[in-house]
Design an enzyme around this catalytic site. Structure first.
Site, short mmCIF file in Angstrom:
data_model
loop_
_atom_site.label_atom_id
_atom_site.label_comp_id
_atom_site.label_asym_id
_atom_site.label_seq_id
_atom_site.Cartn_x
_atom_site.Cartn_y
_atom_site.Cartn_z
N LYS A 191 0.84 -1.18 0.00
CA LYS A 191 0.00 0.00 0.00
C LYS A 191 0.90 1.25 0.00
O LYS A 191 2.08 1.15 0.36
CB LYS A 191 -0.94 0.00 1.21
CG LYS A 191 -0.29 0.34 2.55
CD LYS A 191 -1.35 0.42 3.62
CE LYS A 191 -0.75 0.88 4.94
NZ LYS A 191 -0.38 2.28 5.01
N ASP A 278 -4.22 6.58 4.93
CA ASP A 278 -3.14 5.72 5.39
C ASP A 278 -3.65 4.49 6.12
O ASP A 278 -3.05 3.41 6.02
CB ASP A 278 -2.19 6.52 6.29
CG ASP A 278 -0.94 5.74 6.64
OD1 ASP A 278 -0.38 5.08 5.75
OD2 ASP A 278 -0.51 5.79 7.81
N HIS A 283 -6.55 -0.88 6.40
CA HIS A 283 -6.58 -1.69 7.62
C HIS A 283 -7.97 -1.75 8.25
O HIS A 283 -8.51 -2.83 8.53
CB HIS A 283 -5.59 -1.14 8.65
CG HIS A 283 -4.18 -1.06 8.17
ND1 HIS A 283 -3.64 -1.94 7.26
CD2 HIS A 283 -3.18 -0.20 8.49
CE1 HIS A 283 -2.38 -1.63 7.04
NE2 HIS A 283 -2.08 -0.58 7.77
#
Length: 529
Positions: A191, A278, A283
């Site tokens: 990522k 981010d 996640h």
């Protein structure tokens, strides 16, 4: 227990499998379906682009050594580094050894290291250097002959997404992306997978133009964590939880990834990206999908990914975004006993930076199971402590046969899955306080991985690298999952871009006041782990 009697026509020696001498005997013809036994990669090698970067040095190289030390890589495994430095083979070996000594989870053993180092090579060049990629191709062909890698190669792109196109183009031009007969070629990418849905689609187009989707492994290291995988065991191996895992009993869900560190020295990567891109896009939305998905028919990659995709398709932000989202930026404050600077005082960040270091949002899943249950996602830097957890907060009992005084210290039941750092599961429920009066208050039942199991959990990158070599894609997001995640997050990011700067919050606290108001409007509060 002694090993089973070995039959002459079905045995395989530890020398051939690459297992250390003290590893349990393994018969692949008989035991390949026994999931309790270790899975060992077949003949293969790996090329790491960006091998001199922090990720490779701190995570990838130690993970590869740990896999070799655990006997999970073939004896002839080859590791090729690609970078701009003018290194010899010995220079590269020294660099890898230094990284392994500093970061390996298992003991560094001379015989394991020597066998791994035999298969190491380094190619110097840039990502647009035709000659260097041709040299790489010749070196891989040589290693196929000398190390028995059988034409099976994984290409790990430990580089910024801006370079994906260059590397993929060179792999295609040089013929490296095309596997010989009865061999495979796979690409592993890190990522961020784009910065919005359009860029993610373009990135997928670039990669899929060279590698078919079933040969693309997108790394989300959180999915390699033992406790994340335990979400599925907790849900689907226990009748205790499944009947309650729905909107009839669950009031809301909080998914938190909090960090106590700042962004010193990371301005080049982080400025302009922010906490939502981010962490939330990958996640936290993956944790949401695993928490909310229906039971898959099996745990094959296709079935597991199909259930996650169903959840992501049904997920959307709750409006109005002014009240259901929050973003912030840390200012100077105290982290424990240390005075720390604010973001705009960190090197590389300007006084007018609008990059958020805290992001929170309210999402809903439009399905029968989850209708009416808000999912609150939050992440931030310089918060009260480092913790990642999933908390399912249950609705209050519809009737309590106690007086108000008796239950004044009683809160809502909760199941908390702790992903890090104290991996485990906590259950909060009411219990009578010892004594002559009836007083009920909250107590915790706490399961800890470190106390329940003597075996240390492998690092996430160990599991994910091995899975990529084994063609086991269950823990890797597909291109559709990536694009759906951006579809969920894009409206929130676009709203923030049009409505001022992030709200300040003091380092060491739990985020901006707007995040507390976000839950208070529904008479709820954030957990303070």
């Amino acid at each position: 227990m002694p090993p089973p009697t070995k039959q002459a026509d079905t045995t395989v020696s530890n020398t051939l499998t690459g297992l250390p001498d003290n590893a349990p005997w393994f018969n692949p013809l008989r035991d390949s379906q026994d999931k309790r036994l270790p899975r060992i990669a077949g003949p293969c090698g790996m090329v790491i682009f960006g091998v001199t970067g922090d990720l490779a040095r701190k995570k990838l190289l130690p993970a590869i050594y740990d896999l070799a030390n655990r006997g999970l890589l073939p004896a002839g495994f080859a590791l090729v580094g690609y970078g701009r430095r003018e290194w010899s083979k010995q220079d590269f070996e020294d660099y890898v050894h230094e990284a392994v000594v500093a970061g390996a989870r298992t003991e560094v053993r001379a015989n394991v290291w020597e066998r791994l180092a035999e298969g190491m090579e380094f190619i110097s060049g840039t990502f647009r250097d035709d000659a260097a990629f041709d040299t790489l191709g010749a070196k891989l062909a040589e290693l196929d002959r000398t190390r028995g890698t059988a034409g099976n190669w994984g290409f790990y792109l430990s580089v910024p997404p801006d370079y994906f196109s260059d590397v993929c183009h060179q792999l295609k031009r040089s013929g490296l992306a095309e596997a010989p007969a009865n061999s495979w070629r796979r690409v592993i990418i890190e990522k961020p997978f784009g910065h919005d849905q359009d860029s993610a689609r373009e990135l997928n187009r670039v990669v899929n133009a060279v590698f078919p989707e079933d040969s693309v492994f997108r790394i989300d290291h959180y999915l390699g964590k033992e406790t994340v995988q335990n979400i599925m065991a907790l849900r689907f191996a226990n009748q205790l939880f499944d009947p309650l895992w729905n909107s009839h009993y669950i009031d809301h869900v909080q998914i938190t990834m909090a960090e106590d560190i700042g962004l010193g020295g990371r301005a080049g990567y982080y400025d302009g990206i922010g906490a939502a891109r981010d962490v939330i896009q990958n996640h936290l939305l993956q944790l949401l999908a695993l928490t909310a998905m229906e039971e898959p028919v099996s745990f094959t990659p296709a079935e597991l990914q199909a259930e996650k995709i169903k959840v992501l398709r049904a997920t959307a932000p709750v409006y109005p975004l002014a009240k259901t989202t929050a973003r912030g930026q840390y200012t100077a404050g105290w982290q424990g006993s240390t005075r720390v600077p604010g973001l705009r005082e960190e090197e590389g960040f300007s006084d007018d930076s609008n990059t958020e270091t805290y992001a929170a949002c309210t999402l809903e899943i439009n399905s029968r199971r989850w209708a009416g249950v808000p999912f609150y996602l939050r992440t931030g830097k310089r918060l009260g402590r480092r913790v990642t957890e999933i908390a399912l907060i249950f609705k209050p009992a519809p009737h309590l046969p106690f007086g108000d005084v008796m239950t004044s210290a009683l809160g809502q039941n909760a199941v908390v899955i702790r992903v890090q750092p104290d991996e485990g599961v906590l259950m909060r429920f009411g219990s009578k306080v010892p004594g002559s009066t009836m007083e009920v208050r909250d107590v915790n039942m706490d399961f800890s991985y470190s106390e329940a199991f003597t075996e240390e959990s492998p690092e996430a990158y160990e599991r994910l690298i091995l899975d990529a070599l084994l063609d086991e894609s269950s823990l890797f997001p597909t291109n559709e999952e990536v694009e759906l995640s951006w579809q969920i997050l894009d409206p929130i990011i676009q709203y923030w871009a049009q409505h001022g700067r992030p709200e300040d919050y003091e380092a060491g606290t739990w985020g901006p006041a707007s995040a507390d108001r976000m839950l208070a409007r529904e008479a709820r509060t954030w957990r303070r782990p």
